[in-house]
Design a protein around this motif. Sequence first.
Motif, mmCIF file in Angstrom:
data_model
loop_
_atom_site.group_PDB
_atom_site.id
_atom_site.type_symbol
_atom_site.label_atom_id
_atom_site.label_comp_id
_atom_site.label_asym_id
_atom_site.label_seq_id
_atom_site.Cartn_x
_atom_site.Cartn_y
_atom_site.Cartn_z
ATOM 1 N N LEU A 25 -3.188 10.477 -0.442
ATOM 2 C CA LEU A 25 -2.091 10.249 -1.359
ATOM 3 C C LEU A 25 -0.805 9.816 -0.408
ATOM 4 C CD1 LEU A 25 -0.813 10.616 -4.041
ATOM 5 C CD2 LEU A 25 -0.253 12.977 -3.405
ATOM 6 N N LEU A 26 -0.704 10.053 0.778
ATOM 7 C CA LEU A 26 0.343 9.846 1.339
ATOM 8 C C LEU A 26 0.348 8.230 1.967
ATOM 9 C CD1 LEU A 26 3.038 10.891 3.024
ATOM 10 C CD2 LEU A 26 1.564 11.412 4.955
ATOM 11 N N ARG A 27 -0.864 8.046 2.211
ATOM 12 C CA ARG A 27 -1.030 6.644 2.724
ATOM 13 C C ARG A 27 -0.753 5.573 1.580
ATOM 14 N NH1 ARG A 27 -4.701 2.762 2.061
ATOM 15 N NH2 ARG A 27 -5.903 3.989 0.823
ATOM 16 N N LYS A 28 -1.371 5.868 0.332
ATOM 17 C CA LYS A 28 -1.049 5.120 -0.831
ATOM 18 C C LYS A 28 0.474 5.041 -1.075
ATOM 19 C CE LYS A 28 -5.413 5.532 -3.422
ATOM 20 N NZ LYS A 28 -5.915 6.109 -4.647
ATOM 21 N N THR A 29 1.183 6.025 -1.024
ATOM 22 C CA THR A 29 2.626 6.193 -1.399
ATOM 23 C C THR A 29 3.413 5.352 -0.418
ATOM 24 O OG1 THR A 29 2.364 8.535 -2.318
ATOM 25 C CG2 THR A 29 4.566 7.779 -1.730
ATOM 26 N N ARG A 30 2.857 5.413 0.826
ATOM 27 C CA ARG A 30 3.529 4.761 2.024
ATOM 28 C C ARG A 30 3.647 2.983 1.641
ATOM 29 N NH1 ARG A 30 2.130 8.433 7.010
ATOM 30 N NH2 ARG A 30 3.938 9.833 6.907
ATOM 31 N N LYS A 31 2.007 2.930 1.176
ATOM 32 C CA LYS A 31 1.799 1.530 1.058
ATOM 33 C C LYS A 31 2.657 1.108 -0.345
ATOM 34 C CE LYS A 31 -1.887 -1.496 0.194
ATOM 35 N NZ LYS A 31 -3.398 -1.739 0.086
ATOM 36 N N GLN A 32 2.904 1.671 -1.275
ATOM 37 C CA GLN A 32 3.678 1.196 -2.343
ATOM 38 C C GLN A 32 5.059 1.075 -1.916
ATOM 39 O OE1 GLN A 32 2.973 4.387 -5.076
ATOM 40 N NE2 GLN A 32 1.240 3.328 -6.331
ATOM 41 N N ILE A 33 5.578 1.967 -0.752
ATOM 42 C CA ILE A 33 6.793 1.909 -0.496
ATOM 43 C C ILE A 33 7.049 0.570 0.273
ATOM 44 C CG2 ILE A 33 8.839 2.801 0.906
ATOM 45 C CD1 ILE A 33 7.696 5.577 -0.035
ATOM 46 N N ASP A 34 6.213 0.183 1.151
ATOM 47 C CA ASP A 34 6.132 -0.922 1.997
ATOM 48 C C ASP A 34 6.293 -2.076 1.150
ATOM 49 O OD1 ASP A 34 6.246 0.599 4.380
ATOM 50 O OD2 ASP A 34 4.150 0.499 4.741
#
Length: 195
Positions: free
Chosen positions: A184-193
Amino acid sequence: MESQKTGSEKTLRTIKYDIQTAQKMERIALKLGRPQRLVFAQMVDYFHRSKKDPKDVNDELLKNTLLKQHRDYIGFIRTQENDLLIPIKREVDRMIRNQKSITDFLTGQDRHNRTVLEVDREMLAGQKNHTEVLRQVVGSLDDISTKMEGRESLKDKFRYILENYIRTREGFGMMTPTKEKEELLRKTRKQIDLL
């Protein structure tokens, strides 16, 4: 000449003339499109009413009539010249002088007008500069407005990502594996990027 009586009590007379006169009479009648007898009667009537002598080639009455009409025509032209043409010419000359004065004024033929024209030119140059500055200001305002709209859009997207993260995270229980939390944390960071 001979006389004859007819049923309508008309007296007809005969005139004898040579072949050349007969040919001339025929041509006249053909040209006019009338019978020879009618043309002859009309000729006699004409000379009777006009009191003209057929031998008089130089018709004084005709000359006098033409001369009188010519004098009337010349008089009419002179009247028109005095009443219309001369006043129109005066007015046109006056208008030409006025137009020349206006042209001289606008092109700066005298000293005072040159300074007025120079001031006008400077004012026009200042207005052009002012217009250019205003155009640049409007362009900058458009850029700022676009960036502000982009910033607001960015905030809205970030809020959506954050709320999605919080909802998903709250949905995890105590027994949720760490691997799912990290995913979840990885997907959220990817969306922010991607913003």
